[in-house]
Write a protein that holds these residues in place. Structure first.
Motif, PDB file in Angstrom:
ATOM      1  N   GLU A 303       0.836  -1.209   0.000  1.00 63.54           N
ATOM      2  CA  GLU A 303       0.000   0.000   0.000  1.00 63.54           C
ATOM      3  C   GLU A 303       0.875   1.265   0.000  1.00 63.54           C
ATOM      4  N   VAL A 304       2.090   1.181   0.572  1.00 64.47           N
ATOM      5  CA  VAL A 304       3.007   2.328   0.551  1.00 64.47           C
ATOM      6  C   VAL A 304       3.697   2.391  -0.809  1.00 64.47           C
ATOM      7  N   ASP A 305       4.145   1.230  -1.267  1.00 68.05           N
ATOM      8  CA  ASP A 305       4.857   1.134  -2.546  1.00 68.05           C
ATOM      9  C   ASP A 305       4.032   1.775  -3.671  1.00 68.05           C
ATOM     10  N   ALA A 306       2.723   1.551  -3.625  1.00 68.69           N
ATOM     11  CA  ALA A 306       1.844   2.029  -4.699  1.00 68.69           C
ATOM     12  C   ALA A 306       1.814   3.551  -4.790  1.00 68.69           C
ATOM     13  N   GLU A 307       2.140   4.239  -3.695  1.00 68.45           N
ATOM     14  CA  GLU A 307       2.066   5.708  -3.683  1.00 68.45           C
ATOM     15  C   GLU A 307       3.345   6.370  -4.196  1.00 68.45           C
ATOM     16  N   LEU A 308       4.446   5.579  -4.262  1.00 67.40           N
ATOM     17  CA  LEU A 308       5.772   6.183  -4.476  1.00 67.40           C
ATOM     18  C   LEU A 308       6.228   6.082  -5.928  1.00 67.40           C
ATOM     19  N   VAL A 313      12.417  -0.955  -6.371  1.00 66.51           N
ATOM     20  CA  VAL A 313      11.952  -0.873  -4.976  1.00 66.51           C
ATOM     21  C   VAL A 313      12.880   0.047  -4.173  1.00 66.51           C
ATOM     22  N   ALA A 314      14.197  -0.104  -4.374  1.00 63.37           N
ATOM     23  CA  ALA A 314      15.145   0.737  -3.620  1.00 63.37           C
ATOM     24  C   ALA A 314      14.892   2.219  -3.902  1.00 63.37           C
ATOM     25  N   ILE A 318      13.870   5.051  -1.110  1.00 60.49           N
ATOM     26  CA  ILE A 318      14.612   6.317  -0.925  1.00 60.49           C
ATOM     27  C   ILE A 318      13.647   7.496  -1.059  1.00 60.49           C
ATOM     28  N   ASN A 319      12.748   7.399  -2.017  1.00 57.88           N
ATOM     29  CA  ASN A 319      11.835   8.518  -2.244  1.00 57.88           C
ATOM     30  C   ASN A 319      10.814   8.667  -1.126  1.00 57.88           C
ATOM     31  N   PHE A 320      10.537   7.580  -0.391  1.00 57.99           N
ATOM     32  CA  PHE A 320       9.716   7.707   0.818  1.00 57.99           C
ATOM     33  C   PHE A 320      10.468   8.579   1.835  1.00 57.99           C
ATOM     34  N   ALA A 321      11.730   8.205   2.104  1.00 54.28           N
ATOM     35  CA  ALA A 321      12.491   8.921   3.152  1.00 54.28           C
ATOM     36  C   ALA A 321      12.640  10.397   2.800  1.00 54.28           C
ATOM     37  N   ARG A 322      12.943  10.707   1.544  1.00 51.59           N
ATOM     38  CA  ARG A 322      13.208  12.125   1.237  1.00 51.59           C
ATOM     39  C   ARG A 322      11.947  12.909   0.911  1.00 51.59           C
ATOM     40  N   SER A 323      10.784  12.234   1.035  1.00 53.67           N
ATOM     41  CA  SER A 323       9.511  12.959   0.894  1.00 53.67           C
ATOM     42  C   SER A 323       8.979  13.469   2.226  1.00 53.67           C
ATOM     43  N   ALA A 324       9.542  12.988   3.334  1.00 58.45           N
ATOM     44  CA  ALA A 324       8.977  13.365   4.634  1.00 58.45           C
ATOM     45  C   ALA A 324       9.199  14.856   4.880  1.00 58.45           C
ATOM     46  N   PRO A 351       9.605  13.735  -5.399  1.00 61.08           N
ATOM     47  CA  PRO A 351       9.152  13.189  -4.116  1.00 61.08           C
ATOM     48  C   PRO A 351       7.644  13.409  -3.959  1.00 61.08           C
ATOM     49  N   LEU A 352       7.056  12.754  -2.963  1.00 56.14           N
ATOM     50  CA  LEU A 352       5.638  12.986  -2.684  1.00 56.14           C
ATOM     51  C   LEU A 352       5.454  14.396  -2.145  1.00 56.14           C
ATOM     52  N   GLY A 353       4.323  15.014  -2.447  1.00 52.25           N
ATOM     53  CA  GLY A 353       3.962  16.276  -1.804  1.00 52.25           C
ATOM     54  C   GLY A 353       3.514  15.985  -0.375  1.00 52.25           C
TER      55      GLY A 353
END
Ligand SMILES: NC(=O)c1ccc[n+]([C@@H]2O[C@H](COP(=O)([O-])OP(=O)(O)OC[C@H]3O[C@@H](n4cnc5c(N)ncnc54)[C@H](OP(=O)(O)O)[C@@H]3O)[C@@H](O)[C@H]2O)c1
Length: 362
Positions: A303-308, A313-314, A318-324, A351-353
């Motif tokens: 469910e997290v992977d689908a948003e990024l 996968v790597a 990484i894009n999860f961490a630098r989107s925070a 990155p994610l908004g």
């Protein structure tokens, strides 16, 4: 040392080849939001060779932030960073070099008898006051930190360390109470302010593992506002107008998201997460273990992977961490040049908004 002109020139070299906010503000200029870490790996010549190639590849291709520590791989990681800084064609003024002190380092290899080594190297010559030594391996004693700053400058063969962290200061809480540890932090900050005034350090901070992402009932909890107060007091004692405490480092990844979810840092409006606290301050956050020490390169929760965004996968991890929110740079340990190439390419995706990042936690 890293300068505003040097780091902006580095960014301009890559034009628009990266996604939105790949380069981010970082005193005194900007940094790539992916940094190369140098923690893992055996203290061997073979791993040294791998890191030399990986760091050079990173600098040549869009990563200008290198993270190390005097104790990593028995000082070999710092020395390898020093080698690359001597040989690379990338200007020193473009590169952010961060290192840490706090753990007593071995020298090149693990000695047969670590206890005897520590005693002869650090205790008997008076480098570390045994009263301040925790688990025989950690101290914030200003004399020791002063010696470690010199050691890092020598290993790295540079005139200025752009960012100097006190390494896992919460380790001190294993045998001292909170007030004593805040006092020790203040004394170490005074030393770091003096080294800043002398031009040996750019900014400083604390690199933590537990401190800021655990509930306030946890024995290794530290209050960030209390730490900042101690930096203000240290600057005042030394006669500096604006303190140099500008950085914190903490682990953050899909499996360790406590820096976003645990609300334990006090504010007038009630407790907030450390990332929320930092978002409202002039501090920068650097994340460690950004891909779970390699585990998250294999799989993310679907469910997290689908948003990024990212091809692998790597890259998505990484894009999860630098989107925070509040994160300036996510460190990824990389001794492999293939990993460097794959991980830098994460930065070509946006990155994610903030709103999209929040929805992951709903
Ligand atoms: N308390 C602290 O101060 C603290 C604690 C931990 C870490 N740190 C810093 O943060 C940095 C990052 O944390 P970390 O190194 O512990 O963990 P990490 O970055 O989450 O993971 C590093 C591991 O992932 C592997 N890897 C990298 N890219 C990969 C990819 N694309 N596919 C598969 N595997 C991949 C690396 O292998 P290869 O090496 O073979 O490329 C290495 O084994 C450290 O290097 C260190 O500088 C600070």
């Amino acid at each position: 040392m890293a300068t505003a002109d040097g780091t902006w020139a580095y960014r301009n070299r890559f034009g628009d080849s990266f996604g939105r906010t790949y380069f981010r503000r970082f005193p005194p200029g900007i940094t790539s939001s992916i940094g190369i870490g140098t923690y893992l790996g055996d203290p061997t010549d073979a791993v040294d060779d791998q890191y030399r190639a990986a760091i050079e590849t990173a600098l040549e291709n869009g990563i200008n932030h290198i993270d190390t520590a005097v104790n990593y791989r028995c000082q070999r990681s710092e020395r390898v960073v020093g080698d690359v800084l001597q040989t690379t064609n990338v200007d020193r003024e473009s590169i952010v070099v961060a290192t840490k002190g706090g753990f007593l380092p071995f020298d090149g290899q693990r000695p047969d008898d670590p206890g005897t080594y520590m005693r002869k190297q650090f205790i008997e010559p008076g480098v570390v006051d045994p009263e301040t030594l925790v688990r025989g391996s950690h101290s914030l004693d200003p004399t020791f930190i002063d010696t470690m700053v010199d050691q890092s400058l020598s290993n790295l063969r540079i005139e200025t360390i752009d960012c100097y962290y006190l390494h896992n200061p919460e380790t001190q809480l294993l045998n001292a109470d909170h007030e004593t540890v805040y006092d020790r932090l203040e004394a170490a900050f005074e030393l770091l302010e003096r080294r800043r005034a002398a031009g040996d350090i750019g900014v400083y901070g604390v690199a933590t593992w537990q401190a800021f992402r655990v509930p306030d009932s946890h024995p290794q909890y530290l209050s960030l506002p209390a730490v900042i107060e101690r930096a203000e007091a240290a600057a005042e004692s030394v006669g500096v107008d604006d303190h140099g405490f500008k950085m914190i480092q903490l682990p953050f990844n899909v499996d360790m998201a406590d820096a976003f979810t645990i609300k334990a840092q006090p504010t007038e409006k009630g407790p907030v997460s450390v990332l929320e606290y930092v978002h409202e301050s002039d501090l920068s956050v650097v994340t460690s273990a950004s891909i779970g020490q390699g585990d998250l390169a294999a799989a993310l929760p679907p469910e997290v992977d689908a948003e990024l965004s990212g091809d692998t996968v790597a890259q998505r991890a990484i894009n999860f961490a630098r989107s925070a929110p509040g994160v300036t740079c996510s460190l990824v340990g990389m001794a492999s040049t293939d990993h460097v190439a794959e991980n830098i390419a994460a930065g070509t995706f946006d990155p994610l908004g903030a709103a999209a990042f929040d929805t992951i936690f709903e």
